[in-house]
Write a protein that holds these residues in place. Structure first.
Motif, mmCIF file in Angstrom:
data_model
loop_
_atom_site.group_PDB
_atom_site.id
_atom_site.type_symbol
_atom_site.label_atom_id
_atom_site.label_comp_id
_atom_site.label_asym_id
_atom_site.label_seq_id
_atom_site.Cartn_x
_atom_site.Cartn_y
_atom_site.Cartn_z
ATOM 1 N N PRO A 247 58.700 12.140 41.107
ATOM 2 C CA PRO A 247 58.278 12.597 42.439
ATOM 3 C C PRO A 247 57.058 11.835 42.962
ATOM 4 N N VAL A 248 56.925 11.808 44.276
ATOM 5 C CA VAL A 248 55.719 11.255 44.898
ATOM 6 C C VAL A 248 54.492 11.991 44.362
ATOM 7 N N ALA A 249 54.658 13.297 44.111
ATOM 8 C CA ALA A 249 53.548 14.129 43.636
ATOM 9 C C ALA A 249 53.059 13.730 42.248
ATOM 10 N N SER A 250 53.826 12.926 41.536
ATOM 11 C CA SER A 250 53.374 12.485 40.216
ATOM 12 C C SER A 250 52.323 11.384 40.324
ATOM 13 N N TYR A 251 52.137 10.830 41.536
ATOM 14 C CA TYR A 251 51.211 9.713 41.727
ATOM 15 C C TYR A 251 49.895 10.099 42.393
ATOM 16 N N ALA A 252 49.805 11.300 42.982
ATOM 17 C CA ALA A 252 48.572 11.664 43.690
ATOM 18 C C ALA A 252 48.471 13.173 43.832
ATOM 19 N N LYS A 253 47.245 13.692 43.749
ATOM 20 C CA LYS A 253 47.005 15.129 43.910
ATOM 21 C C LYS A 253 47.028 15.557 45.373
ATOM 22 N N SER A 254 47.018 14.596 46.298
ATOM 23 C CA SER A 254 47.090 14.947 47.716
ATOM 24 C C SER A 254 48.533 15.120 48.189
ATOM 25 N N VAL A 255 49.478 15.112 47.250
ATOM 26 C CA VAL A 255 50.889 15.352 47.558
ATOM 27 C C VAL A 255 51.229 16.785 47.171
ATOM 28 N N ILE A 256 51.734 17.542 48.131
ATOM 29 C CA ILE A 256 52.150 18.928 47.911
ATOM 30 C C ILE A 256 53.664 18.931 47.752
ATOM 31 N N ARG A 257 54.114 19.448 46.643
ATOM 32 C CA ARG A 257 55.543 19.382 46.326
ATOM 33 C C ARG A 257 56.208 20.740 46.561
#
Length: 401
Positions: A220-230
């Motif tokens: 997931p995109v969320a695995s690369y940054a904490k500013s991504v809400i999944r």
């Protein structure tokens, strides 16, 4: 005596009903093969297993009581474990918030993250539910197109370089609704890097990620940054009736969402959340169930795409049906799908015209088709009927469905 009718909120003036939901009313006729709805197949939903989980939950009267606003604690623990595996990092229970389907999470996030006039970047074509939420929030919406690798992150970077400052970027990263494409790993990393560099939120909407056919979806995109809400949901892998969705977000976002949810509905259903926890923790059963759903959907997707090719040839370009629930198709001969739809309904088949998902580009020649609820032979017949309606074939005796 004068009578004054109380007004409604001004923000309603720019909102319209979902074209898809309106179309569903027209496709209730059993003689119409509907490729319009975005519905999982009810025949594949585990009714008996859900009933057993409900019976087990009801042995404890706590299932009948209110539960915590962020969700029933044991379910959040289960979800934290699942999301930790998906993201490749430890997800704390404080980062998990359970909602009434992932659509409620999107709605609550719009209130938490957006002020009126804030810029939201969406994909084009766009998920209709996201457009409804962001328009209701009074956001300024700008669209960035998709291609076969998903969101054109390079064009998003150009937009930012030109002075735009998004508050939120929304993406359906896996098996896009309606576009059918999946964002490539490189673009996921690039999107996360942009979010970190420029300080905007990414909402990664992922209800379809486990419905892959050929190979698992990328990290997931969320695995690369904490500013991504999944965001994700049990609706597509178990059953929509549970209305169990969830988000993984920083604790401060979850706490802000909690304040708003308390004002909206206090909490979700303790019963359905306990049922969901039971099913999600039965990992051997769940893996087999999801594998069955994938296998059935893969056969149906292939049947639809092959039938489209057989009936239309190069006149109709379809997205690769590698997972999810939808195929996005575009006519290359100028066929207007909004004009085609009434003829298609007369011929006994329904789809959603591309205009329903348009933001910047009109998508007049495009349509979305859902393959999940019809058997392969029915999907083949549907493409035959559509070809007749589009003038690509001479009418013949329709098969009995």
């Amino acid at each position: 005596m004068s009578h004054y009718e109380p007004p409604l909120a001004g923000k309603l003036a720019g909102l319209t009903s979902s074209a898809i939901r309106d179309l569903l009313k027209l496709t209730a006729d059993p003689n119409i093969v509907s490729l319009a709805g975005g519905l999982p197949d009810a025949e594949l939903m585990p009714g008996a297993r859900i009933a057993a989980a409900a019976e087990s939950a009801l042995r404890d009267s706590a299932a009948l009581q209110y539960t915590e606003s962020p969700g029933w604690g044991p379910l959040r623990e289960v979800l934290a474990g699942r999301e930790s595996d998906r993201l490749g990092r430890r997800v704390d229970i404080a980062e998990v918030f359970v909602t009434h389907g992932s659509q409620q999470a999107l709605s609550l996030l719009a209130e938490v993250l957006l002020d009126p006039g804030a810029l939201v970047v969406v994909e084009d074509p766009a998920y209709v539910g996201a457009l409804q939420v962001f328009r209701a929030a009074g956001a300024r919406i700008v669209a960035v197109p998709l291609d076969d690798e998903g969101l054109r992150v390079d064009l998003l970077a150009d937009l930012i370089a030109g002075g735009e400052r998004p508050a939120v970027v929304h993406t359906v990263s896996n098996f896009h609704n309606p576009g059918g494409v999946t964002m490539s790993p490189g673009r996921r990393q690039a999107l996360a890097a942009l979010a970190e560099e420029h300080g905007f939120w990414v909402i990664e909407d992922d209800p379809y990620g486990e419905l892959w056919f050929d190979r698992p979806a990328p990290a997931p995109v969320a695995s690369y940054a904490k500013s991504v809400i999944r965001l994700s949901s049990a609706s597509k892998i178990i059953a929509p009736t549970l209305r169990v969705g969830w988000m993984v977000a920083p604790d401060r976002v979850c706490r802000a969402v909690e304040l708003l949810k308390q004002g909206a509905d206090l909490c979700g259903s303790a019963l359905t959340q306990q049922i969901a926890a039971d099913l999600l923790t039965d990992t051997a059963w769940l893996a087999g169930h999801i594998e069955t759903v994938r296998g059935v959907y893969a056969v149906r997707a292939k049947a639809l795409v092959e039938a489209a090719r057989d009936n239309f040839g190069d006149t109709l370009r379809c997205s690769a049906a590698s997972g999810g629930m939808f195929v996005w198709a575009e006519f290359t001969d100028g066929t207007d799908t909004a004009e085609l739809l009434p003829r298609a309904l007369d011929a006994g088949v329904a789809f959603v015209p591309g205009r329903a998902f348009a933001v910047r580009k009109p998508y007049a020649n495009a349509m979305r088709m859902c393959f999940t609820t019809a058997a392969p032979e029915v999907l083949t017949e549907a493409m035959s009927r559509l070809a007749v309606a589009a003038g690509h074939r001479v009418p013949v005796q329709s098969a009995q469905l």
